[in-house]
Scaffold this active site. Sequence first.
Site, short mmCIF file in Angstrom:
data_model
loop_
_atom_site.label_atom_id
_atom_site.label_comp_id
_atom_site.label_asym_id
_atom_site.label_seq_id
_atom_site.Cartn_x
_atom_site.Cartn_y
_atom_site.Cartn_z
N TYR A 66 0.72 -1.15 -0.13
CA TYR A 66 -0.03 0.19 0.06
C TYR A 66 0.92 1.25 -0.03
O TYR A 66 0.32 2.30 -0.47
CB TYR A 66 -1.17 0.12 1.15
CG TYR A 66 -2.18 -0.98 0.93
CD1 TYR A 66 -3.23 -0.22 -0.06
CD2 TYR A 66 -2.39 -2.17 1.27
CE1 TYR A 66 -4.37 -0.99 -0.42
CE2 TYR A 66 -3.44 -2.92 0.94
CZ TYR A 66 -4.38 -2.29 0.15
OH TYR A 66 -5.41 -3.40 -0.33
N GLY A 80 -11.85 -8.29 -5.56
CA GLY A 80 -13.34 -8.70 -5.14
C GLY A 80 -13.82 -9.81 -6.00
O GLY A 80 -13.02 -10.20 -6.83
N SER A 144 -14.89 2.22 -14.82
CA SER A 144 -14.73 1.78 -16.06
C SER A 144 -16.29 1.91 -16.69
O SER A 144 -16.48 2.09 -17.99
CB SER A 144 -14.20 0.53 -16.39
OG SER A 144 -15.09 -0.54 -15.86
N ARG A 152 -18.24 -3.29 -26.95
CA ARG A 152 -18.76 -4.39 -27.40
C ARG A 152 -19.81 -3.91 -28.37
O ARG A 152 -20.05 -4.56 -29.51
CB ARG A 152 -19.60 -5.12 -26.19
CG ARG A 152 -18.78 -6.07 -25.29
CD ARG A 152 -19.22 -6.31 -24.14
NE ARG A 152 -18.22 -7.17 -23.47
CZ ARG A 152 -18.20 -7.49 -21.89
NH1 ARG A 152 -19.31 -7.01 -21.20
NH2 ARG A 152 -17.49 -8.20 -21.43
N HIS A 176 -23.51 0.06 -15.52
CA HIS A 176 -22.84 -0.94 -16.23
C HIS A 176 -23.59 -2.31 -15.56
O HIS A 176 -23.13 -2.94 -14.65
CB HIS A 176 -21.34 -1.10 -15.74
CG HIS A 176 -20.34 -2.36 -16.35
ND1 HIS A 176 -20.47 -2.68 -17.52
CD2 HIS A 176 -19.82 -3.09 -15.54
CE1 HIS A 176 -19.73 -3.84 -17.45
NE2 HIS A 176 -19.50 -4.12 -16.26
N THR A 224 -14.96 -12.77 -17.68
CA THR A 224 -14.56 -11.98 -18.90
C THR A 224 -13.33 -11.36 -18.35
O THR A 224 -13.43 -10.54 -17.18
CB THR A 224 -15.68 -11.10 -19.25
OG1 THR A 224 -15.63 -9.76 -18.40
CG2 THR A 224 -17.03 -11.71 -19.10
P1 NAD Z 1 -10.77 -12.71 -9.67
O1 NAD Z 1 -11.35 -13.61 -8.62
O2 NAD Z 1 -10.15 -13.43 -10.62
O3 NAD Z 1 -9.87 -11.76 -9.10
C1 NAD Z 1 -10.04 -10.94 -7.89
C2 NAD Z 1 -8.88 -10.93 -7.36
O4 NAD Z 1 -8.91 -9.97 -6.07
C3 NAD Z 1 -8.40 -12.05 -6.54
O5 NAD Z 1 -6.90 -12.33 -7.19
C4 NAD Z 1 -8.19 -11.81 -5.27
O6 NAD Z 1 -7.13 -12.68 -4.27
C5 NAD Z 1 -8.31 -10.46 -5.02
N1 NAD Z 1 -8.68 -9.66 -3.91
C6 NAD Z 1 -9.83 -10.06 -3.23
N2 NAD Z 1 -9.95 -9.12 -2.04
C7 NAD Z 1 -8.75 -8.56 -2.08
C8 NAD Z 1 -8.28 -7.34 -1.13
N3 NAD Z 1 -8.61 -7.12 -0.06
N4 NAD Z 1 -6.96 -6.78 -1.44
C9 NAD Z 1 -6.26 -7.18 -2.46
N5 NAD Z 1 -6.75 -8.25 -3.48
C10 NAD Z 1 -7.95 -8.95 -3.18
O7 NAD Z 1 -11.94 -11.55 -10.27
P2 NAD Z 1 -11.75 -11.20 -11.73
O8 NAD Z 1 -12.64 -11.79 -12.81
O9 NAD Z 1 -10.76 -10.64 -11.85
O10 NAD Z 1 -12.98 -10.12 -11.39
C11 NAD Z 1 -12.61 -8.87 -10.60
C12 NAD Z 1 -13.89 -7.95 -10.70
O11 NAD Z 1 -13.95 -7.11 -11.75
C13 NAD Z 1 -15.23 -8.63 -10.35
O12 NAD Z 1 -15.92 -7.64 -9.67
C14 NAD Z 1 -15.90 -8.69 -11.77
O13 NAD Z 1 -17.11 -8.64 -11.64
C15 NAD Z 1 -15.23 -7.34 -12.18
N6 NAD Z 1 -15.47 -7.18 -13.75
C16 NAD Z 1 -15.48 -5.80 -14.38
C17 NAD Z 1 -15.76 -5.69 -15.59
C18 NAD Z 1 -15.91 -4.51 -16.03
O14 NAD Z 1 -16.36 -3.96 -17.23
N7 NAD Z 1 -15.68 -3.13 -14.97
C19 NAD Z 1 -15.43 -6.71 -16.32
C20 NAD Z 1 -15.19 -8.02 -15.89
C21 NAD Z 1 -15.26 -8.29 -14.74
#
Ligand code: NAD
Length: 302
Positions: A66, A80, A144, A152, A176, A224
């Site tokens: 951090y 998350g 985002s 898309r 979104h 995704t």
């Molecule tokens: P993922 O499970 O692959 O990765 C999440 C990561 O967060 C993990 O590596 C986990 O260890 C880490 N994590 C959890 N709590 C944490 C903390 N307190 N501190 C640091 N790291 C922490 O999930 P993902 O597929 O990478 O998706 C991540 C997020 O992005 C989800 O909420 C998903 O819905 C979102 N997403 C958004 C979009 C968009 O258009 N904005 C597109 C796809 C996914």
Amino acid sequence: MNNKVVIIGCGNVGISYAYALVNQKTYVHELALIDLNKERIEGEVMDLNHCLPYAPGKIDIHVGSYSDCRDASIVVIAAGANQKPGETRLDLINKNSAIFKDIIDNVMKSGFNGIFLVATNPLDIMTYITYKYSGLPASKVIGSGTSLDSARLRYLVGDKLGINPKNVHAYVIGEHGDSEFVPWDNAVIGLQKASDFLTKDDMNEIENNVRNAAYEIINKKGATYYGIGTTLVRITNAILGDENLIFSVSNYDKENDVYVGTPAILNKDGVKERIFISLNEEDTNKMINTISVIKENINKIS
Ligand code: NAD
């Protein structure tokens, strides 16, 4: 700006963004990766560094903490839970709002004064939480938003018409999520209205495919991440390059006290300005609806 980026949450999305940064021309000089799973991050950093001899630029990539946020230009949050098959983005509220308080507090304790870029879902709500918890000006907190959805849309319209998606000037706006929509009357291709090229059925089909793209991809491959990774790079470059680029990000709507996806001008200060969009009556009602969906869900948390 020292063009340093910190990524918090390096799962599918965070690492796809990092990989896209390494493989594109970017203004980023330093990249710090933070995740709960430290061992995996050490592996990711090694793997990403091995790209550098063949990459277009030089980036100092390392495991972060951090304290790295103190002098960062941008902190990207992709930490998350993600959607599981059948789950909506809004289903993630409780899981993800709980971890955000901790993350934002830790970032702000470092003395961070840069720009937050949020990717975690439910996107507009997590961006609002980041704004509230951080105390930073709204211009410095960006989600985002519907930028991936707009990519898309542009891809699907371009594919249908055999036109380069870069020449499709159309946006998805709103949440979104499931209440997002396409203001087709405002969509333009080669100075002509999109409706000169597409029938009503074409537009409905494309809009549904955009809205359901995440569900379809998640059903087929579990998550995704490439689309959002590249989208986040485009936003990063717009900020660090002080580009004044118009992009449909989640930005602060002061009147309604929500974050919502609308076109905004992005530069080194974050959101320089929201674009005022004039919508027809039907789309105005859709905008009112999508804002109320976001607002209802914000109220559930507080
Ligand atoms: P993922 O499970 O692959 O990765 C999440 C990561 O967060 C993990 O590596 C986990 O260890 C880490 N994590 C959890 N709590 C944490 C903390 N307190 N501190 C640091 N790291 C922490 O999930 P993902 O597929 O990478 O998706 C991540 C997020 O992005 C989800 O909420 C998903 O819905 C979102 N997403 C958004 C979009 C968009 O258009 N904005 C597109 C796809 C996914």
